[in-house]
Write a protein that holds these residues in place. Structure first.
Motif, PDB file in Angstrom:
ATOM      1  N   ALA A 140       0.913  -1.115  -0.172  1.00  0.00           N
ATOM      2  CA  ALA A 140       0.094   0.106   0.086  1.00  0.00           C
ATOM      3  C   ALA A 140       0.876   1.301   0.047  1.00  0.00           C
ATOM      4  N   ALA A 141       0.473   2.210  -0.953  1.00  0.00           N
ATOM      5  CA  ALA A 141       1.020   3.543  -0.773  1.00  0.00           C
ATOM      6  C   ALA A 141       0.043   4.600  -0.405  1.00  0.00           C
ATOM      7  N   TYR A 142       0.388   5.220   0.707  1.00  0.00           N
ATOM      8  CA  TYR A 142      -0.501   6.341   1.012  1.00  0.00           C
ATOM      9  C   TYR A 142       0.156   7.591   0.564  1.00  0.00           C
ATOM     10  N   LEU A 143      -0.217   8.202  -0.518  1.00  0.00           N
ATOM     11  CA  LEU A 143       0.449   9.376  -0.892  1.00  0.00           C
ATOM     12  C   LEU A 143      -0.318  10.653  -0.037  1.00  0.00           C
ATOM     13  N   ASN A 144       0.194  11.096   0.849  1.00  0.00           N
ATOM     14  CA  ASN A 144      -0.344  11.905   1.934  1.00  0.00           C
ATOM     15  C   ASN A 144       0.377  13.124   2.118  1.00  0.00           C
ATOM     16  N   ALA A 145       1.608  13.247   1.548  1.00  0.00           N
ATOM     17  CA  ALA A 145       2.144  14.673   1.658  1.00  0.00           C
ATOM     18  C   ALA A 145       1.372  15.791   1.269  1.00  0.00           C
ATOM     19  N   GLY A 146       1.564  16.765   1.856  1.00  0.00           N
ATOM     20  CA  GLY A 146       0.699  17.802   1.248  1.00  0.00           C
ATOM     21  C   GLY A 146       1.055  19.244   2.112  1.00  0.00           C
ATOM     22  N   ILE A 147       0.901  20.413   1.493  1.00  0.00           N
ATOM     23  CA  ILE A 147       1.171  21.792   1.979  1.00  0.00           C
ATOM     24  C   ILE A 147      -0.099  22.719   1.321  1.00  0.00           C
ATOM     25  N   SER A 148      -0.190  23.765   2.021  1.00  0.00           N
ATOM     26  CA  SER A 148      -1.418  24.812   1.702  1.00  0.00           C
ATOM     27  C   SER A 148      -0.439  25.878   1.794  1.00  0.00           C
ATOM     28  N   ALA A 149      -1.097  27.057   1.048  1.00  0.00           N
ATOM     29  CA  ALA A 149      -0.483  28.176   1.014  1.00  0.00           C
ATOM     30  C   ALA A 149      -0.110  28.771   2.348  1.00  0.00           C
ATOM     31  N   ALA A 150       0.795  29.607   2.624  1.00  0.00           N
ATOM     32  CA  ALA A 150       1.239  30.225   3.786  1.00  0.00           C
ATOM     33  C   ALA A 150       0.417  31.277   4.105  1.00  0.00           C
ATOM     34  N   LYS A 151      -0.091  32.204   3.346  1.00  0.00           N
ATOM     35  CA  LYS A 151      -0.802  33.180   3.628  1.00  0.00           C
ATOM     36  C   LYS A 151      -2.051  33.357   2.570  1.00  0.00           C
ATOM     37  N   SER A 152      -3.042  34.030   2.934  1.00  0.00           N
ATOM     38  CA  SER A 152      -4.025  34.132   1.854  1.00  0.00           C
ATOM     39  C   SER A 152      -4.320  35.760   1.756  1.00  0.00           C
ATOM     40  N   ASP A 153      -3.583  36.343   0.791  1.00  0.00           N
ATOM     41  CA  ASP A 153      -3.801  37.549   0.245  1.00  0.00           C
ATOM     42  C   ASP A 153      -5.039  37.680  -0.920  1.00  0.00           C
ATOM     43  N   ASP A 154      -5.273  38.721  -1.269  1.00  0.00           N
ATOM     44  CA  ASP A 154      -6.125  38.945  -2.394  1.00  0.00           C
ATOM     45  C   ASP A 154      -5.238  38.619  -3.703  1.00  0.00           C
ATOM     46  N   GLU A 155      -4.034  38.799  -3.630  1.00  0.00           N
ATOM     47  CA  GLU A 155      -3.250  38.881  -4.681  1.00  0.00           C
ATOM     48  C   GLU A 155      -2.877  37.421  -4.713  1.00  0.00           C
ATOM     49  N   VAL A 156      -2.665  36.585  -5.801  1.00  0.00           N
ATOM     50  CA  VAL A 156      -2.353  35.170  -6.062  1.00  0.00           C
ATOM     51  C   VAL A 156      -1.016  35.253  -6.229  1.00  0.00           C
ATOM     52  N   ASP A 157      -0.182  34.601  -5.345  1.00  0.00           N
ATOM     53  CA  ASP A 157       1.214  34.431  -5.130  1.00  0.00           C
ATOM     54  C   ASP A 157       1.663  33.263  -6.067  1.00  0.00           C
ATOM     55  N   LEU A 158       2.016  33.478  -7.613  1.00  0.00           N
ATOM     56  CA  LEU A 158       2.127  32.162  -8.461  1.00  0.00           C
ATOM     57  C   LEU A 158       3.353  31.422  -7.822  1.00  0.00           C
ATOM     58  N   ASP A 159       4.522  32.063  -7.435  1.00  0.00           N
ATOM     59  CA  ASP A 159       5.432  30.938  -6.847  1.00  0.00           C
ATOM     60  C   ASP A 159       5.001  30.064  -5.838  1.00  0.00           C
ATOM     61  N   GLU A 160       4.099  30.521  -4.901  1.00  0.00           N
ATOM     62  CA  GLU A 160       3.535  29.625  -3.890  1.00  0.00           C
ATOM     63  C   GLU A 160       2.327  28.963  -4.626  1.00  0.00           C
ATOM     64  N   PHE A 161       1.498  29.298  -5.588  1.00  0.00           N
ATOM     65  CA  PHE A 161       0.559  28.549  -6.164  1.00  0.00           C
ATOM     66  C   PHE A 161       1.253  27.142  -6.889  1.00  0.00           C
ATOM     67  N   MET A 162       2.407  27.421  -7.454  1.00  0.00           N
ATOM     68  CA  MET A 162       3.120  26.374  -8.142  1.00  0.00           C
ATOM     69  C   MET A 162       3.580  25.309  -7.129  1.00  0.00           C
ATOM     70  N   ARG A 163       4.186  25.890  -6.220  1.00  0.00           N
ATOM     71  CA  ARG A 163       4.816  25.011  -5.146  1.00  0.00           C
ATOM     72  C   ARG A 163       3.778  24.166  -4.552  1.00  0.00           C
ATOM     73  N   VAL A 164       2.659  24.615  -4.197  1.00  0.00           N
ATOM     74  CA  VAL A 164       1.442  23.730  -3.775  1.00  0.00           C
ATOM     75  C   VAL A 164       0.777  22.757  -4.597  1.00  0.00           C
ATOM     76  N   VAL A 165       0.974  23.128  -5.991  1.00  0.00           N
ATOM     77  CA  VAL A 165       0.481  22.165  -7.010  1.00  0.00           C
ATOM     78  C   VAL A 165       1.503  21.055  -7.238  1.00  0.00           C
ATOM     79  N   ASP A 166       2.965  21.722  -7.094  1.00  0.00           N
ATOM     80  CA  ASP A 166       3.803  20.638  -7.203  1.00  0.00           C
ATOM     81  C   ASP A 166       3.853  19.439  -6.227  1.00  0.00           C
ATOM     82  N   VAL A 167       3.783  19.780  -4.788  1.00  0.00           N
ATOM     83  CA  VAL A 167       3.818  18.947  -3.735  1.00  0.00           C
ATOM     84  C   VAL A 167       2.489  18.270  -3.836  1.00  0.00           C
TER      85      VAL A 167
END
Ligand SMILES: NC(=O)c1ccc[n+]([C@@H]2O[C@H](COP(=O)([O-])OP(=O)(O)OC[C@H]3O[C@@H](n4cnc5c(N)ncnc54)[C@H](O)[C@@H]3O)[C@@H](O)[C@H]2O)c1
Length: 267
Positions: A84-111
């Motif tokens: 069995a493989a539990y693919l469970n690692a995950g992160i969320s954005a560190a802050k929630s601004d009105d602006e979307v921080d693209l670097d953080e967006f990509m990092r979350v999608v990557d993980v």
């Protein structure tokens, strides 16, 4: 309901394994005589957590494709199998601004998305060699409903659910069941930033134990491609996706997708 039991002597990998859900699941699996390998980013905390649980610790950054493959090879070499493989690692954005921080967006999608893709492709052949087993992806309710404060997280989790559903037929043919777990908010480190707001509002959050029970059940009795919602006061229920309208032929009948465009398992 008593959680069902995997076959003793099985071997399970949990990515993000020293976090809240990983720890709760590892304890349950160890009680059932499953050999547990906890994979996580390297830190004193992670190593100490694994040692406390009496579980093997392996360093893994899930965004590293080659490292996912190498880890599965090490597990097979050491334990002879992976069930069995539990693919469970995950992160969320560190802050929630009105602006979307693209670097953080990509990092979350990557993980949260590509980590799941790499983990699935790495574990697939090993689980097949063990005569089948399970891949359980920790997605989120945010993959089924929009998360206005963290669009990257919602995209990644929604993508992970779509990936699980799309991979299910070909994996089922090999005896491997892939499922997604979609918990609402649960009391782990990932909600540290917003926990006070839940408390102040009297909003119920899940315990890690409740989610770990759902993860356990997904291994032993999950349906291929299912997405299990876990919510306080509701328990674990399969999400019923609404039917997407099919194309119609000129005479008004439901059009059938050409055979060559269907995966071999569906022909
Ligand atoms: N707690 C919640 O409210 C909640 C709700 C729905 C889904 N989830 C999901 O559940 C999963 C587990 O989270 P948790 O609640 O136990 O939180 P957590 O923060 O306690 O655990 C997450 C773990 O993932 C690890 N991790 C992060 N990036 C990694 C990387 N690149 N490679 C390997 N490991 C990495 C962290 O080190 C940590 O141990 C995550 O995918 C999360 O998105 C959590």
């Amino acid at each position: 309901m008593t959680a069902p039991t995997p076959r003793p002597g099985s071997v399970a990998l949990i990515t993000g394994g020293t976090g809240g859900f990983g720890r709760a699941l590892a304890a349950k699996l160890s009680e059932r005589e499953v050999t547990v390998v906890l994979a996580d980013l390297d830190s004193e905390r992670a190593r100490a957590t694994a040692a406390d649980l009496g579980a093997q610790f392996e360093v893994l950054d899930v965004t590293d494709r080659a490292a996912n493959v190498a880890l599965v090879e090490r597990i097979e070499a050491q334990h002879g199998r992976l069930d069995a493989a539990y693919l469970n690692a995950g992160i969320s954005a560190a802050k929630s601004d009105d602006e979307v921080d693209l670097d953080e967006f990509m990092r979350v999608v990557d993980v949260d998305l590509f980590g799941v893709v790499y983990g699935t492709l790495a574990a697939r052949p090993a689980i097949q060699r063990a005569a089948g087993g399970a891949i359980v992806v920790t997605a989120s309710l945010a993959g089924l409903s929009p998360m206005a404060t963290d669009p990257g997280y919602s995209v990644a989790k929604g993508g992970a659910i779509a990936f699980v559903r799309s991979m299910a037929p070909r994996l089922a043919r090999e005896g491997t069941t892939i499922t997604a777990i979609c918990p609402g908010f649960a009391d782990t480190a990932i909600i540290d930033r917003i926990r006070d707001q839940f408390t102040a509002a009297g909003f119920p959050v899940l315990s890690a134990d409740e989610v770990a029970d759902a993860m356990l059940t997904a291994w032993t009795s999950g349906e291929p491609g299912a997405a299990y919602v876990v919510q306080p006061g509701v328990g674990t229920v399969p999400y019923r996706f609404k039917g997407v309208p099919s194309a119609r032929t000129q005479s008004g009948e439901t059009a059938v997708v050409p055979e060559a465009l269907r995966p071999p398992s569906m022909r």
